[in-house]
Scaffold this motif. Structure first.
Motif, PDB file in Angstrom:
ATOM      1  N   ASP A 134      30.372  -5.431   3.636  1.00  0.00           N
ATOM      2  CA  ASP A 134      30.796  -4.746   2.453  1.00  0.00           C
ATOM      3  C   ASP A 134      30.555  -3.580   2.101  1.00  0.00           C
ATOM      4  N   THR A 135      30.794  -2.486   1.226  1.00  0.00           N
ATOM      5  CA  THR A 135      30.120  -1.230   1.356  1.00  0.00           C
ATOM      6  C   THR A 135      30.084  -1.237  -0.394  1.00  0.00           C
ATOM      7  N   THR A 136      29.030  -0.259  -1.503  1.00  0.00           N
ATOM      8  CA  THR A 136      29.248  -0.205  -2.396  1.00  0.00           C
ATOM      9  C   THR A 136      28.144   1.233  -2.457  1.00  0.00           C
ATOM     10  N   ASN A 137      28.619   1.610  -3.917  1.00  0.00           N
ATOM     11  CA  ASN A 137      27.705   2.963  -4.104  1.00  0.00           C
ATOM     12  C   ASN A 137      27.061   2.768  -5.496  1.00  0.00           C
ATOM     13  N   ASN A 138      25.957   3.690  -5.731  1.00  0.00           N
ATOM     14  CA  ASN A 138      25.188   3.445  -7.153  1.00  0.00           C
ATOM     15  C   ASN A 138      25.174   5.153  -7.854  1.00  0.00           C
ATOM     16  N   PRO A 143      23.116  12.471  -1.463  1.00  0.00           N
ATOM     17  CA  PRO A 143      23.760  12.454  -2.623  1.00  0.00           C
ATOM     18  C   PRO A 143      25.435  13.162  -2.607  1.00  0.00           C
ATOM     19  N   GLN A 144      26.530  12.389  -2.925  1.00  0.00           N
ATOM     20  CA  GLN A 144      27.459  13.119  -3.069  1.00  0.00           C
ATOM     21  C   GLN A 144      28.528  13.066  -4.025  1.00  0.00           C
ATOM     22  N   LYS A 145      29.272  13.732  -4.486  1.00  0.00           N
ATOM     23  CA  LYS A 145      30.223  13.097  -5.496  1.00  0.00           C
ATOM     24  C   LYS A 145      31.341  11.963  -5.133  1.00  0.00           C
ATOM     25  N   GLY A 146      32.002  11.437  -5.570  1.00  0.00           N
ATOM     26  CA  GLY A 146      33.371  10.034  -5.198  1.00  0.00           C
ATOM     27  C   GLY A 146      33.526   9.767  -6.088  1.00  0.00           C
ATOM     28  N   LYS A 147      34.115   8.477  -5.495  1.00  0.00           N
ATOM     29  CA  LYS A 147      35.070   7.338  -6.150  1.00  0.00           C
ATOM     30  C   LYS A 147      33.578   6.384  -6.571  1.00  0.00           C
ATOM     31  N   GLY A 172      27.358   9.516  -0.872  1.00  0.00           N
ATOM     32  CA  GLY A 172      27.871   8.887  -1.695  1.00  0.00           C
ATOM     33  C   GLY A 172      29.922   8.629  -1.694  1.00  0.00           C
ATOM     34  N   ASP A 173      30.030   9.641  -1.084  1.00  0.00           N
ATOM     35  CA  ASP A 173      31.689   9.795  -0.498  1.00  0.00           C
ATOM     36  C   ASP A 173      32.634   9.603   1.216  1.00  0.00           C
ATOM     37  N   THR A 174      31.931   8.966   1.243  1.00  0.00           N
ATOM     38  CA  THR A 174      32.292   7.967   2.068  1.00  0.00           C
ATOM     39  C   THR A 174      32.865   6.635   2.544  1.00  0.00           C
ATOM     40  N   HIS A 175      33.998   6.950   3.398  1.00  0.00           N
ATOM     41  CA  HIS A 175      35.723   6.020   2.468  1.00  0.00           C
ATOM     42  C   HIS A 175      34.779   4.585   3.684  1.00  0.00           C
ATOM     43  N   ASP A 176      35.513   3.833   3.430  1.00  0.00           N
ATOM     44  CA  ASP A 176      35.215   2.352   3.901  1.00  0.00           C
ATOM     45  C   ASP A 176      35.909   2.132   5.483  1.00  0.00           C
ATOM     46  N   ALA A 177      36.911   2.695   5.650  1.00  0.00           N
ATOM     47  CA  ALA A 177      37.186   2.604   6.515  1.00  0.00           C
ATOM     48  C   ALA A 177      36.868   3.337   8.529  1.00  0.00           C
ATOM     49  N   PRO A 178      36.621   4.966   7.664  1.00  0.00           N
ATOM     50  CA  PRO A 178      36.232   5.671   8.581  1.00  0.00           C
ATOM     51  C   PRO A 178      34.799   5.074   9.035  1.00  0.00           C
TER      52      PRO A 178
END
Length: 552
Positions: A176-180, A191-195, A226-232
């Motif tokens: 699984d993935t997460t972000n902080n 460090p990037q802006k994302g959801k 931080g803006d990485t999408h899960d599927a890719p």
């Protein structure tokens, strides 16, 4: 808590020590001890002071640092780090030593690198000179440059091999993935802006992917932008996970990889086919017909430890160019929780959208909000899972802008009807329905791991003040290793029947005292009084070994 009671008989006053308790709702004297008159009490105190030796006492943090050292000793953690890290030999502490100090800092944190060094030095281990040299705070930061992605991967691999030697062999892998969110304004690539999963969309994010075994011990992680999408990301990481399993001499075809629906894609599932068994969940729009099946078709599957009855049904279904077993499960408690969460979120979303509407038509000082700005704010205000329910638009006419929003009642009704339902797919065709659901729900382990890494009272990943990617990777690695240590300890203490949080909290309360008084030639080390569960943890981990051969 006790108190003094004075009893007057004629012209004399007598004193008693009293403790109250409620019995059958009424306060009664549980303890009632006669102390004497005021003069008698004073004489007793003076007599005690005359006979008392000079005593000095200093207490130290012990439980957590001793537990860390026990894991280090059993798995050879510091030796593994030092063997993997390419560094010139020099006097003083090694990279492995400083890594252990950093992990200790996260266990007691969130502590800065300077505070970690100070806290460690003031612990029993640091005070007793049981480390080869004193801890230098600046050197903790200097060691971070050695932890590139390859080094981190090799350390995790060697630890996985050690676990296998101890008989801890993975039977499943959960990913699984997460972000902080962070307060880093300008960093490098990570460090990037994302959801933001914490709702802090205006902050730069640090992403992380984590793979744990069925015993909930981390075996692989990766720091990601931080803006990485899960599927890719999943498509990239699959090979790394399977290679890790092969490297510890375990056949991946006998394992199950558990993941959530955010990782789904035709390309990803095809990449897994024939290499490792899959156990994932599906989105509602992928199998709409199954979500419409009435509850009369559901049958009881099993009852949870908390007495909740889980029901469901199974079928075969073609998806991702292959036939899979699909289990539709229903949890009534999940339905209640999801409905309450939605109602709470709905109030906040409406409040935010009303604020956007007012801001768009606001006049006066300051720069007015643009139409694009209003749309961007609306996107940030609506969580992904509710995007189909809340609709909005900006209508412009004759230099007039109006922000409108509305709720798609049909979509809202469908959403609420489907709360508590979960569609799980797998190619483990011989598994029973209840085993499929129970195994998938073990994914809660990794969600618990993320809770630990986000809770400031456990092993906090934040705050992160580093700007360089190499320092961020090293920082995340230290935190994941802190999680690795507590999960290994939990595995060893499994028969005690206590949670990881209880273990962590009880360890933090185990302290030792250094006692010196006139009757002793040398200071003595005394373990402070322990509760029964603390005593069992102390014994099971053999923490007393570090009290022997002290250097005081």
């Amino acid at each position: 808590m006790g108190f003094l009671r004075k009893k007057k008989v004629k012209k004399y006053s007598y004193y008693y020590y009293v403790q109250k308790e409620r019995i059958n709702g009424k306060p009664v004297d549980a303890v009632h001890i006669y102390l004497g008159t005021a003069d008698e009490i004073l004489n007793k105190i003076n007599k005690r002071d005359e006979n008392k030796s000079n005593i000095t006492l200093k207490t130290f943090e012990y439980g957590r640092i001793a537990a860390l050292l026990s894991v280090d000793e059993e798995l050879g953690f510091r030796n593994i780090v030092d063997d993997v890290v390419t560094k010139r030999n020099q006097p003083g502490l090694s990279v492995g030593d400083y890594t252990l100090v950093s992990i200790f800092g996260r266990w007691c944190g969130p502590l800065s690198k300077t505070a970690s060094a100070k806290h460690f030095s003031e612990s029993f281990i640091g005070f007793g000179n049981k480390f080869p040299s004193k801890v230098n705070a600046q050197n903790i930061i200097s060691q971070m440059k050695y932890f590139d992605e390859q080094t981190i991967s090799e350390i995790e691999l060697e630890l996985s091999k050690k676990l296998k030697e101890k008989g801890i062999i993975p039977d499943m892998i959960v990913w699984d993935t997460t972000n902080n969110y962070t307060f880093i304004d300008c960093g490098e690539k990570i460090p990037q802006k994302g959801k933001s999963k914490q709702g802090r969309h205006n902050k730069n994010l640090i992403g992380m992917g984590l793979a744990v075994s069925g015993e909930n011990i981390p075996i692989f992680h990766k720091s990601i932008p931080g803006d990485t999408h899960d599927a890719p990301l999943f498509n990239e990481i699959v090979d790394d996970i399977i290679d890790r399993i092969k490297q510890i001499d375990v056949d991946p075809e006998g394992l199950v990889l558990v993941f959530d629906k955010g990782n789904n894609s035709e390309k990803n599932i095809e990449k897994l086919s024939g290499r490792i068994n899959v156990l994932g969940s599906l989105k509602k729009n992928q199998i709409k017909d199954l979500f419409k099946i009435p509850f009369s078709e559901y049958k009881p599957l099993y009852t949870t430890d908390k007495g909740v009855e889980i029901s469901g049904f199974s079928t075969k279904w073609n998806i991702y160019s292959k036939e899979y077993t699909i289990v539709m499960s229903f949890n009534p408690n999940t339905r209640k929780r999801q409905a309450l969460t939605y109602e709470k979120a709905k109030k906040k979303i409406i409040k935010d959208l009303d604020g956007i509407r007012r801001s768009l038509v606001r006049t006066g000082r300051g720069r007015p909000m643009t139409s694009n700005g209003a749309i961007k704010k609306a996107v940030e205000s609506i969580p992904t899972q509710y995007e189909a329910i809340f609709k909005y638009d900006v209508v412009e006419s004759d230099n007039h802008k109006e922000f409108k929003y509305w709720i798609d009642e049909k979509k809202e009704k469908t959403f609420l009807e489907n709360t508590g339902k979960l569609a799980i797919f797998t190619d483990k065709y011989d598994w029973s329905d209840d085993k499929i659901v129970i195994t998938y729900n073990r994914k809660v382990f990794i969600e618990d791991d993320f809770h630990w890494l986000k809770d400031k009272l456990l092993i906090p990943l934040t705050p992160i003040w580093h700007r360089k990617d190499e320092h961020i990777r090293a920082h995340v690695f230290m935190c994941v290793m802190g999680l690795f240590f507590i999960r290994y300890i939990s595995h060893k203490l499994g028969d005690l029947g206590i949670t990881d949080e209880q273990i962590f909290n009880e360890l933090s309360k185990i302290r030792v005292g250094l006692v010196a008084h006139d009757d002793l030639k040398e200071p003595q080390i005394v373990v402070e009084d322990m509760t029964p569960i603390q005593a069992r943890i102390f014994s099971k981990l053999d923490l007393g070994r570090y009290l022997e051969h002290n250097n005081f």
